[in-house]
Enzyme design. Structure first.
Site, short mmCIF file in Angstrom:
data_model
loop_
_atom_site.label_atom_id
_atom_site.label_comp_id
_atom_site.label_asym_id
_atom_site.label_seq_id
_atom_site.Cartn_x
_atom_site.Cartn_y
_atom_site.Cartn_z
N GLU A 5 -8.55 -4.63 -1.59
CA GLU A 5 -7.99 -3.29 -1.86
C GLU A 5 -6.82 -3.38 -2.84
O GLU A 5 -6.71 -2.60 -3.78
CB GLU A 5 -7.51 -2.71 -0.52
CG GLU A 5 -6.97 -1.31 -0.61
CD GLU A 5 -7.93 -0.29 -0.04
OE1 GLU A 5 -8.80 -0.63 0.77
OE2 GLU A 5 -7.79 0.88 -0.42
N ASP B 89 -5.14 -0.40 7.89
CA ASP B 89 -6.51 0.12 7.95
C ASP B 89 -7.51 -0.99 8.23
O ASP B 89 -8.42 -0.85 9.05
CB ASP B 89 -6.88 0.81 6.64
CG ASP B 89 -5.87 1.87 6.23
OD1 ASP B 89 -5.08 2.29 7.09
OD2 ASP B 89 -5.87 2.28 5.05
N SER C 95 -12.66 3.20 2.96
CA SER C 95 -12.64 1.96 2.18
C SER C 95 -12.48 0.75 3.09
O SER C 95 -13.15 -0.27 2.90
CB SER C 95 -11.54 2.01 1.11
OG SER C 95 -10.30 2.30 1.69
N GLY D 100 -12.39 10.22 1.52
CA GLY D 100 -11.29 11.02 0.99
C GLY D 100 -10.56 11.83 2.04
O GLY D 100 -9.73 12.67 1.72
N THR E 100 4.71 2.62 7.72
CA THR E 100 5.50 1.52 8.28
C THR E 100 4.85 0.17 8.01
O THR E 100 5.52 -0.85 8.07
CB THR E 100 5.67 1.71 9.80
OG1 THR E 100 4.40 2.12 10.33
CG2 THR E 100 6.70 2.77 10.11
N ASP E 101 3.52 0.17 7.71
CA ASP E 101 2.84 -1.15 7.62
C ASP E 101 3.37 -2.01 6.48
O ASP E 101 3.66 -3.19 6.66
CB ASP E 101 1.31 -1.02 7.61
CG ASP E 101 0.72 -0.26 6.44
OD1 ASP E 101 1.47 0.39 5.68
OD2 ASP E 101 -0.53 -0.30 6.29
N GLU F 279 3.40 5.83 10.37
CA GLU F 279 2.88 6.06 9.01
C GLU F 279 3.81 5.48 7.97
O GLU F 279 5.02 5.69 8.01
CB GLU F 279 2.71 7.56 8.80
CG GLU F 279 1.40 7.96 8.20
CD GLU F 279 0.18 7.61 9.04
OE1 GLU F 279 -0.43 6.55 8.79
OE2 GLU F 279 -0.18 8.40 9.92
#
Ligand code: GLA
Length: 399
Positions: A177, A189, A145, A139, A40-41, A38
């Site tokens: 995005e 994502d 998205s 959400g 980390t991207d 998490e």
């Protein structure tokens, strides 16, 4: 009839109401759950997400003029703009000029036109009608998205004959995005939504965008992935997400590296001396989380999914204590799930609300759901939404 079929049918019906033109096809892309890795991207690090069995569907038809019209079952009215106006609308960070929901599909169309120009292709983009319906919860941190971006990017790539590969389409989605919606997110994502595989997670090196399919073997181990959507909302365009990103950049600068990916746990003692205590804790989360992703992949391959529980738990503790992106609801969800028999649990996604996942033996799923319901009730929290997800296919053309 499954939920997914309902969303496809809803997209078809919406298209019929929107357009006089025949549909050119139906495309879809899934939401995602991140198993581990998490924040980390955007630090050029490693992530291990999987695509889920909730999808966004887009029916697209070619128009005989140069307008792009987009309708969504979640919006009251369609949005209608000439294609060349897209280049004046975007980038629009901080000053959305179209309804927020429409910035996703229109931003994808804009980014795809831009990419095509950069690549020297001359095929003109024709006007299109797009009808969108989804069963990805919005959400909840499940990337509704990215599912819109993936479905629309796949569709326009085909109808405009661009021939881009899934990684290039993931980049298009992230650009929409970042620059059309204005959320400073990484690429996890969109990559997960484009590249997902059944019963597998995707190891992504977010620097090279090299990917590996990592089998999960959940069915064979009688394990199920339970999602606990706390229904505490989160928004990534502002606030904590951006703040964490800036802290990571500060930490990398203090260590003289391009990105935190370039540090290992052996560098942490030096990092502690090189920066303030809060920045150090943010850095420690990223550096240890990158290592946990690699450890999870190795553990899955050597021992199977029953052995990864402690890594999921350690990831949650790191997000709670070092990165400070958990919430009381998320902490309660993971604790209740573990107490009821989950072998590992962690919040997933950007944090500040959204969902947790719990890796759970099939025969304990009901207990986990009951435990979450009763602890939330006792704490006076709004009821969580608990459901299971199945690692599934990425973006595809359905018809
Ligand atoms: C959100 C962003 C992703 C990633 C996660 C945190 O989902 O969209 O790019 O940064 O948060 O891991």
């Amino acid at each position: 009839m499954t939920q997914a079929t309902d969303a496809a049918a809803a997209a078809r019906a919406l298209f019929t109401a929107l357009s006089d033109h025949p549909p050119a096809g139906l495309w879809s892309a899934p939401g995602r759950v991140n198993l581990i890795g998490e924040h980390t991207d955007y630090n050029d690090g490693f992530v291990l997400p999987f695509a889920i069995d909730h999808r966004t569907y887009a029916v697209v038809g070619i128009r005989d003029d140069d307008r792009i019209r987009v309708a969504s079952t979640l919006a009251e009215a369609p949005v209608d703009v000439p294609l060349d106006v897209l280049d004046r609308l975007f980038p629009s960070v901080g000053s959305p000029v179209v309804a927020q929901w429409a910035a996703y599909p229109l931003g994808v169309a804009w980014a795809l036109r831009q990419a095509a120009t950069a690549g020297g292709r001359t095929t003109p983009a024709t006007g299109v009608d797009i009808a969108i319906a989804s069963d990805v919860p919005v959400g909840a941190g499940l990337s509704s998205s990215a599912a819109i971006e993936g479905a629309v990017a796949s569709a326009l790539n085909d109808v405009w004959g661009r021939g881009l590969d899934p990684v290039a389409l993931a980049r298009i989605g992230r650009r929409a995005e970042n620059e059309a919606v204005g959320a400073p997110t990484g690429i996890m994502d969109q990559m997960a939504s484009m590249l997902g595989r059944p019963d597998a997670a995707i190891l992504i090196d977010c620097r090279s965008l090299h990917t590996e399919v990592v089998d999960l073997g959940l069915d064979a181990a009688d394990l199920v992935l339970v999602v606990i959507d706390t229904r505490v909302s989160h928004a990534h365009a502002t606030g904590g997400y951006r703040d964490r990103r800036e802290a990571c950049e500060r930490g990398a600068a203090a260590m003289g590296v391009a990105a935190l990916r370039d540090l290992t746990v052996d560098d942490l003692a030096r990092a502690e001396r090189a920066m303030d205590a809060t920045t150090f804790r943010r850095v420690r989360h990223i550096v240890t989380e990158d290592q946990r992703v690699l450890d999870t992949v190795r553990t899955l391959r050597e021992q199977g999914p029953t052995a990864i529980g402690p890594l999921l738990d350690a990831s949650h503790a790191s997000m709670r204590d070092d990165f400070e992106i958990s919430t009381p609801e998320l902490d309660m969800a993971v604790e209740a799930a573990r107490a009821a028999g989950a072998i590992g649990a962690r919040m997933t996604g950007g944090g500040f609300g959204g969902a947790a996942i719990a890796l759970t033996p099939r025969d304990r799923v009901d207990e986990v759901e009951l435990a979450v319901a009763s602890t939330f009730d006792e704490a006076g929290f709004a009821p969580a939404h608990v459901f299971t997800v199945v690692p599934s296919d990425g973006a595809r053309r359905d018809e």
